[in-house]
Enzyme design. Structure first.
Site, PDB file in Angstrom:
ATOM      1  N   LYS A 255      -5.796  -1.090   5.840  1.00 14.56           N
ATOM      2  CA  LYS A 255      -5.147  -1.133   4.522  1.00 14.56           C
ATOM      3  C   LYS A 255      -3.660  -1.377   4.729  1.00 14.56           C
ATOM      4  CE  LYS A 255      -3.836   1.824   0.585  1.00 14.56           C
ATOM      5  NZ  LYS A 255      -4.048   3.090  -0.147  1.00 14.56           N
ATOM      6  N   ASP A 260       3.247   1.441  -2.294  1.00 16.31           N
ATOM      7  CA  ASP A 260       2.286   1.817  -3.328  1.00 16.31           C
ATOM      8  C   ASP A 260       2.982   2.629  -4.416  1.00 16.31           C
ATOM      9  OD1 ASP A 260       0.131   2.427  -4.876  1.00 16.31           O
ATOM     10  OD2 ASP A 260      -0.794   3.820  -3.439  1.00 16.31           O
ATOM     11  N   LYS A 267       2.748   6.276 -10.045  1.00 18.75           N
ATOM     12  CA  LYS A 267       2.783   7.588  -9.392  1.00 18.75           C
ATOM     13  C   LYS A 267       3.985   8.390  -9.893  1.00 18.75           C
ATOM     14  CE  LYS A 267       0.786   6.461  -4.850  1.00 18.75           C
ATOM     15  NZ  LYS A 267      -0.413   7.314  -4.973  1.00 18.75           N
ATOM     16  N   ASP A 278       2.054   3.318   3.252  1.00 21.54           N
ATOM     17  CA  ASP A 278       0.706   2.969   2.805  1.00 21.54           C
ATOM     18  C   ASP A 278       0.148   1.729   3.512  1.00 21.54           C
ATOM     19  OD1 ASP A 278      -1.374   3.968   1.271  1.00 21.54           O
ATOM     20  OD2 ASP A 278      -0.893   2.755  -0.488  1.00 21.54           O
ATOM     21  N   ASP A 337      -3.835   2.783  -9.296  1.00 21.83           N
ATOM     22  CA  ASP A 337      -3.389   3.496  -8.099  1.00 21.83           C
ATOM     23  C   ASP A 337      -4.511   3.646  -7.063  1.00 21.83           C
ATOM     24  OD1 ASP A 337      -1.590   4.753  -6.469  1.00 21.83           O
ATOM     25  OD2 ASP A 337      -1.642   6.685  -7.516  1.00 21.83           O
ATOM     26  N   GLU A 339      -5.861   1.416  -5.365  1.00 22.25           N
ATOM     27  CA  GLU A 339      -5.759   0.001  -4.989  1.00 22.25           C
ATOM     28  C   GLU A 339      -6.245  -0.287  -3.574  1.00 22.25           C
ATOM     29  OE1 GLU A 339      -3.403   2.113  -4.580  1.00 22.25           O
ATOM     30  OE2 GLU A 339      -2.815   1.665  -2.526  1.00 22.25           O
ATOM     31  N   ARG A 341      -8.854   0.659  -1.880  1.00 25.24           N
ATOM     32  CA  ARG A 341     -10.264   0.302  -1.788  1.00 25.24           C
ATOM     33  C   ARG A 341     -10.510  -1.135  -2.252  1.00 25.24           C
ATOM     34  NH1 ARG A 341     -11.895   5.331  -5.444  1.00 25.24           N
ATOM     35  NH2 ARG A 341     -10.081   6.109  -4.306  1.00 25.24           N
TER      36      ARG A 341
HETATM   37  N1  BES Z   1      -1.976   5.510  -1.028  1.00 20.56           N
HETATM   38  C1  BES Z   1      -2.620   6.449  -1.879  1.00 20.56           C
HETATM   39  C2  BES Z   1      -3.210   7.637  -1.114  1.00 20.56           C
HETATM   40  C3  BES Z   1      -2.235   8.548  -0.425  1.00 20.56           C
HETATM   41  C4  BES Z   1      -1.795   9.685  -1.061  1.00 20.56           C
HETATM   42  C5  BES Z   1      -1.830   8.303   0.852  1.00 20.56           C
HETATM   43  C6  BES Z   1      -0.921  10.537  -0.420  1.00 20.56           C
HETATM   44  C7  BES Z   1      -0.959   9.149   1.503  1.00 20.56           C
HETATM   45  C8  BES Z   1      -0.512  10.269   0.865  1.00 20.56           C
HETATM   46  C9  BES Z   1      -3.760   5.788  -2.636  1.00 20.56           C
HETATM   47  O1  BES Z   1      -3.579   4.449  -2.931  1.00 20.56           O
HETATM   48  C10 BES Z   1      -3.911   6.494  -3.926  1.00 20.56           C
HETATM   49  O2  BES Z   1      -3.010   6.406  -4.722  1.00 20.56           O
HETATM   50  N2  BES Z   1      -5.039   7.147  -4.117  1.00 20.56           N
HETATM   51  C11 BES Z   1      -5.305   7.853  -5.326  1.00 20.56           C
HETATM   52  C12 BES Z   1      -6.729   7.535  -5.734  1.00 20.56           C
HETATM   53  C13 BES Z   1      -7.083   8.057  -7.084  1.00 20.56           C
HETATM   54  C14 BES Z   1      -6.333   7.298  -8.166  1.00 20.56           C
HETATM   55  C15 BES Z   1      -8.572   7.900  -7.277  1.00 20.56           C
HETATM   56  C16 BES Z   1      -5.141   9.337  -5.034  1.00 20.56           C
HETATM   57  O3  BES Z   1      -5.537   9.785  -3.963  1.00 20.56           O
HETATM   58  O4  BES Z   1      -4.576  10.023  -5.879  1.00 20.56           O
HETATM   59 ZN    ZN Z   2      -2.365   3.402  -1.656  1.00 20.70          ZN
HETATM   60 MN    MN Z   3      -2.504   4.148  -4.744  1.00 17.38          MN
END
Ligand code: BES
Ligand code: ZN
Ligand code: MN
Length: 493
Positions: A255, A260, A267, A278, A337, A339, A341
């Site tokens: 990834k 992000d 966020k 990210d 967010d 993204e 996947r």
């Molecule tokens: N890049 C984030 C995940 C992340 C969070 C990495 C904290 C490192 C530290 C990812 O893209 C994300 O935002 N995931 C969301 C998914 C949700 C919207 C289903 C999350 O984990 O909140």
């Molecule tokens: Zn992310």
């Molecule tokens: Mn995200």
């Protein structure tokens, strides 16, 4: 970059600024030893090494660092005694060497005289010392503390291969850390591709970069959808390492979200500032390929880096948009967010076209991974129990904390969409790391073995440095991926 050499004749009289020795818990408090040089050092100090360390409160507890001035008894001005605990394993040695060397920034030349009875021990001391010497200071102006310039590892001449391996792995980890630490204004998807071009050139790897136009033409709806809100276009990078005797192929998928923001599903500020990390999965894939090319295992390895910047703007994808991903499946984007996947799905389908024996993807994928496993442990999911256990074991041998996690079939239902093949988030609140894994599994063709590493915790370290781990980018997963490639070459995975 800190240089390293192996010295089989190193003595306490060596012209260095500091000598690192090991200490284990002893009857009087601390018991220095583990390397023959410690005895000579004790002689030079009039037999008072143990007494001096005990007076300074050293206990030999793993990772404890005690500094002792030599007052002219040997050329080195300071002895750094690092605790090893009882019967240290390789990772304990790495961390001890890292902690000792990390505290020596500003010195020029350091002798590391830790237990070096086997090649693995010598290699562990060398790798830990190199990783501990890492610094990211290209953005500082004015006075700065230079990292240790030169490391000398006391060890048998027969351990030269282990030290060389340490050098290769340390360079790979440093590359990953640099990429993660670089501000996103200086590391767009195109900038990352430029670094990948350089790495490919240096290591004779084949490289192909699908730019935005090629992604549109090829039907890579995930990369395009995620990247369309940014002024910096997305790209898909493919690197390939080939070995003439290889019978198996490993595909790595990373990834690569260079920043992000969350997109329109923005966020909150306090979870956004570290989202330059990210792209840690893509960086780990690039770092691993650089190391694999130098170490030369008999396996073919292709690496895909799915690069995009996730930004909100007038051209950004909207919650409720439907993407046509590579391979034909449709996904309703209910939260921009989620993204990672989306870009990974494109890359997984593309990677499967290489007919790999195993696909391993690496991603800073979910905050839920931090909830489940904390900040230091990688979550490992797979569509095959032996593969999952093999990858967890590989991580352990590489010195990286990883833990097997399930992909419960019942979580698939939550990803049903009212309009498309599936949605990118689930109606189910719990188990977000597993849900993301279940989503990815939909894009791995039947019969293809696959493992998924969620490195959201370990990729970036917000706390104080420890062992060989600095603040910021850690280099997580690169060493695990190298180990997986070697295990596949050896037929043990
Ligand atoms: N890049 C984030 C995940 C992340 C969070 C990495 C904290 C490192 C530290 C990812 O893209 C994300 O935002 N995931 C969301 C998914 C949700 C919207 C289903 C999350 O984990 O909140
Ligand atoms: Zn992310
Ligand atoms: Mn995200």
């Amino acid at each position: 970059m800190t240089s390293i050499s192996l010295d089989s004749a190193a003595s306490a009289d060596l012209d260095v600024d500091a000598i690192v020795i090991g200490v284990t818990p002893g009857t009087e408090g601390a018991s220095p030893g583990g390397h023959p040089l410690t005895g000579a050092l004790d002689d030079a100090l009039g037999g008072r090494l143990t007494a001096a360390l005990t007076a300074l409160g050293a206990t030999g507890k793993a990772g404890e660092v005690t500094k002792l001035p030599t007052l002219g008894a040997v050329p080195a001005g300071v002895v750094v005694a690092v605790g090893l605990g009882d019967e240290p394993d390789e990772e304990t040695l790495r961390r001890a060497a890292g902690a000792a060397v990390r505290g020596l920034a500003g010195t020029r030349r350091v002798l590391v005289a830790l237990p070096a009875g086997t090649p693995a021990q010598t290699g562990a001391a060398a790798l830990g010392a190199l990783l501990g010497a890492y610094a990211f200071d290209g953005y500082r102006t004015g006075e700065r503390t230079e990292p240790v310039a030169e490391l000398v590892v006391a060890g048998d001449a027969g351990h030269a291969d282990a030290v060389e391996r340490a050098r290769v792995l340390a360079a790979s980890v440093a590359l990953v850390r640099d990429l993660v630490n670089t501000p996103p204004s200086d590391l767009s998807p195109d900038d990352f591709a430029t670094v990948a071009q350089r790495v490919a050139g240096e290591n004779r790897l084949a490289i192909e970069v699908l730019d935005e136009k090629a992604l549109v033409d090829g039907g890579y709806g995930g990369l395009i959808g995620v990247g369309q809100g940014s002024a910096n276009p997305p790209c898909l990078i493919r690197l390939a390492y080939a070995h003439p005797d290889a019978t198996r192929t490993l595909a790595l998928v990373g990834k690569g979200i260079t920043f992000d923001s969350g997109g329109l599903s923005l966020k909150p500020a306090d979870s956004m500032d570290w989202m330059k990390s990210d792209m840690g999965g893509a960086a780990a894939v690039l770092g691993a390929l650089a190391a694999i090319a130098k170490l030369g295992p008999a396996v073919n390895v292709v690496g895909y880096m799915a690069m995009a910047e996730n930004m909100p703007s007038g051209t950004a994808q909207r919650p409720s948009d439907v993407l046509h991903l590579y391979g034909g499946k449709t996904v309703e984007v209910l939260n921009t967010d989620a993204e990672g996947r989306l870009v990974l799905a494109d890359a997984l389908v593309r990677a499967a076209e290489d007919s790999p024996d195993l696909i391993v993807d690496v991603a800073t994928l979910t905050g839920a991974a931090l909830v489940a496993l904390g900040t230091r442990t990688t979550g490992v999911m797979a569509n095959d129990d032996a593969v999952r256990e093999g990858v967890v074991a590989a991580a352990g041998r590489a010195g990286e904390a990883a833990w097997g996690m399930p992909l419960p079939a019942d979580l698939r239902k939550g990803l049903d969409s009212a309009v498309a093949d599936l949605a990118n988030i689930s109606g189910e609140r719990w188990g977000g790391m597993l849900t993301a894994g279940v989503f990815l599994k939909e894009f791995v063709p039947d019969g293809v073995k696959w493992a998924h590493l969620d490195i959201a915790g370990p990729a970036f370290h917000k706390g104080e440095p420890y062992g060989y781990t600095p603040k910021g980018g850690t280099g997580a997963a690169a060493r695990t991926l190298v180990q997986v490639a070697e295990d596949l070459a050896a037929g043990s995975l």
